[in-house]
Design a protein around this motif. Structure first.
Motif, mmCIF file in Angstrom:
data_model
loop_
_atom_site.group_PDB
_atom_site.id
_atom_site.type_symbol
_atom_site.label_atom_id
_atom_site.label_comp_id
_atom_site.label_asym_id
_atom_site.label_seq_id
_atom_site.Cartn_x
_atom_site.Cartn_y
_atom_site.Cartn_z
ATOM 1 N N ARG A 176 82.611 144.472 123.492
ATOM 2 C CA ARG A 176 81.688 145.850 123.198
ATOM 3 C C ARG A 176 80.495 145.715 123.791
ATOM 4 N NH1 ARG A 176 81.111 149.662 118.545
ATOM 5 N NH2 ARG A 176 82.795 148.645 117.587
ATOM 6 N N MET A 177 79.953 146.623 124.236
ATOM 7 C CA MET A 177 78.578 146.921 124.815
ATOM 8 C C MET A 177 77.572 146.676 124.060
ATOM 9 S SD MET A 177 78.909 149.882 127.762
ATOM 10 C CE MET A 177 79.839 151.029 126.797
ATOM 11 N N ASP A 178 76.271 145.914 123.990
ATOM 12 C CA ASP A 178 75.279 145.626 123.093
ATOM 13 C C ASP A 178 74.496 146.950 123.095
ATOM 14 O OD1 ASP A 178 76.311 143.232 122.689
ATOM 15 O OD2 ASP A 178 74.940 142.324 124.289
ATOM 16 N N ALA A 179 73.837 146.969 122.268
ATOM 17 C CA ALA A 179 72.881 148.181 121.801
ATOM 18 C C ALA A 179 71.762 148.160 122.883
ATOM 19 C CB ALA A 179 72.366 148.257 120.587
ATOM 20 N N ALA A 180 71.484 146.879 123.399
ATOM 21 C CA ALA A 180 70.509 146.903 124.675
ATOM 22 C C ALA A 180 70.615 147.697 125.692
ATOM 23 C CB ALA A 180 70.216 145.381 124.557
ATOM 24 N N VAL A 181 71.874 147.410 126.214
ATOM 25 C CA VAL A 181 72.486 148.352 127.333
ATOM 26 C C VAL A 181 73.085 149.485 127.147
ATOM 27 C CG1 VAL A 181 72.527 145.966 128.567
ATOM 28 C CG2 VAL A 181 74.351 146.936 127.308
ATOM 29 N N ASN A 182 73.441 149.797 125.806
ATOM 30 C CA ASN A 182 74.086 151.156 125.475
ATOM 31 C C ASN A 182 73.181 151.912 124.495
ATOM 32 O OD1 ASN A 182 76.105 153.098 124.914
ATOM 33 N ND2 ASN A 182 77.096 151.787 123.770
ATOM 34 N N PRO A 183 72.197 152.378 124.644
ATOM 35 C CA PRO A 183 71.502 153.057 123.568
ATOM 36 C C PRO A 183 72.122 154.297 122.955
ATOM 37 C CG PRO A 183 70.940 153.910 126.126
ATOM 38 C CD PRO A 183 71.707 152.730 126.038
ATOM 39 N N TYR A 184 73.188 154.731 123.734
ATOM 40 C CA TYR A 184 74.040 155.954 123.218
ATOM 41 C C TYR A 184 74.602 155.590 121.799
ATOM 42 C CZ TYR A 184 73.150 157.429 127.912
ATOM 43 O OH TYR A 184 72.542 157.662 129.018
ATOM 44 N N ALA A 185 75.211 154.334 121.512
ATOM 45 C CA ALA A 185 75.961 154.075 120.450
ATOM 46 C C ALA A 185 74.984 154.218 119.222
ATOM 47 C CB ALA A 185 76.379 152.596 120.665
ATOM 48 N N THR A 186 73.735 154.015 119.185
ATOM 49 C CA THR A 186 72.915 154.472 118.002
ATOM 50 C C THR A 186 72.151 155.556 117.977
ATOM 51 O OG1 THR A 186 71.042 153.092 119.217
ATOM 52 C CG2 THR A 186 72.649 151.657 117.791
ATOM 53 N N GLU A 187 72.256 156.357 118.939
ATOM 54 C CA GLU A 187 71.509 157.585 118.861
ATOM 55 C C GLU A 187 72.268 158.776 118.335
ATOM 56 O OE1 GLU A 187 70.538 158.605 123.019
ATOM 57 O OE2 GLU A 187 68.978 157.150 122.892
ATOM 58 N N SER A 188 71.775 159.593 117.584
ATOM 59 C CA SER A 188 72.280 160.582 116.889
ATOM 60 C C SER A 188 71.526 162.180 117.024
ATOM 61 C CB SER A 188 72.625 160.293 115.383
ATOM 62 O OG SER A 188 71.463 160.051 114.681
ATOM 63 N N VAL A 189 72.109 162.934 116.643
ATOM 64 C CA VAL A 189 71.341 164.342 116.821
ATOM 65 C C VAL A 189 71.430 164.860 115.308
ATOM 66 C CG1 VAL A 189 71.060 166.712 117.586
ATOM 67 C CG2 VAL A 189 71.709 165.002 119.073
#
Length: 289
Positions: free
Chosen positions: A117-130
């Motif tokens: 799994r990609m870490d949140a440090a390199v994958n900001p999309y996983a924790t972002e929401s609208v």
């Protein structure tokens, strides 16, 4: 409110199902190839996104600059193999399943069978929401829905408004007659195979944004994706999108109202009932086949 959230979230997740299913539906409807290796292309696309992001620090969405052309070539080569072998529809199912197994084994050898799994440090999309009021939508599912909508719109316009699209529809109806009128089915098949590979890259990238990867994941897509293809109508790009949204909504609502464990039972029971009433699919319009 929970039901409303589940309905809208399910519709967005259905966009990912549709994005995975469009390529399979089109190759089946137009080229008469049941291409299970398409799941392998999605898997490799997901792993390439993971690798480029974690090793090189590239934004996950920018990896599409690499993965889309790579999967386009892979899809075109795969279709060239099918054409050379002159496979019948059922034989293509068997051969492509063998290719899928090989692809899964290659992925296991290269990336191991462990969860990745990609870490949140390199994958900001996983924790972002609208957020819209009290409703919250993950960015990853919004991306999947938008990409699926754009792919469906583009495919629909190409099939309906361009010479290549009309030629592909002619091939779907009768390849021999289309060839007699000057349609080069081999060249068009290669282009379509490449385009299908490109959609696999998109689906793989979006899936990797919010999910852990393992080579066996490809097998988990079978049931849902085939359900979307059949319900949407084989070869029907707009129907595939509608079916993906419907399947996503049904799964989401049942998970909230009843329980997540019963969602597959209700979903596939509803699919069986729908196919008994509409054997060609709920959204089949006869545009391609």
């Amino acid at each position: 409110m929970n039901v409303v959230q589940a309905t809208l979230s399910g519709a967005l997740i259905g966009g990912l199902y549709a994005l995975m299913a469009i390529g399979l539906s089109v190759t089946w409807g137009v080229l008469r190839v049941i291409n299970l290796a398409h799941f392998g292309l999605i898997l490799i696309g997901a792993y390439l996104t993971f690798q480029l992001t974690t090793s090189w620090g590239i934004d996950p969405l920018l990896t599409l600059v690499v993965t889309v052309p790579a999967m386009f070539v892979a899809g075109a080569v795969l279709q060239w193999v099918f054409d050379r072998l002159a496979l019948a529809e059922f034989n293509s199912l068997l051969v492509s399943f063998g290719l899928l197994i090989i692809t899964i084994q290659v992925a296991s050898n290269v990336w191991s069978a462990d969860f990745q799994r990609m870490d949140a440090a390199v994958n900001p999309y996983a924790t972002e929401s609208v957020s819209i009021g009290r409703l919250v939508f993950p960015v990853t599912t919004l991306l999947a829905f938008v990409l699926a909508g754009l792919v469906v719109l583009g495919a629909h316009l190409v099939l309906r408004r361009t010479f290549a699209g009309r030629a592909l529809r002619a091939i779907a109806q009768d390849r021999a007659v289309a060839g007699a009128f000057g349609v080069d089915h081999r060249k068009l098949s290669l282009l379509l195979g490449g385009a299908v590979g490109a959609t696999a890259a998109l689906a793989g990238a979006v899936f990797s944004l919010s999910n852990a990867l393992t080579p066996e994941t490809a097998y988990e897509w079978f049931g849902i994706v085939f359900a979307v293809v059949i319900l949407g109508g084989i070869g029907e790009v707009v129907g595939t999108f509608a079916a993906g949204v419907l399947v996503g909504v049904l799964s989401g609502v049942v998970s909230v109202v009843w329980s997540p464990a019963t969602a597959p039972f209700v979903l596939f029971s509803a699919i069986i009932l729908a196919l008994l009433l509409r054997p060609r699919g709920l959204f089949a319009m006869g545009a391609v086949r």
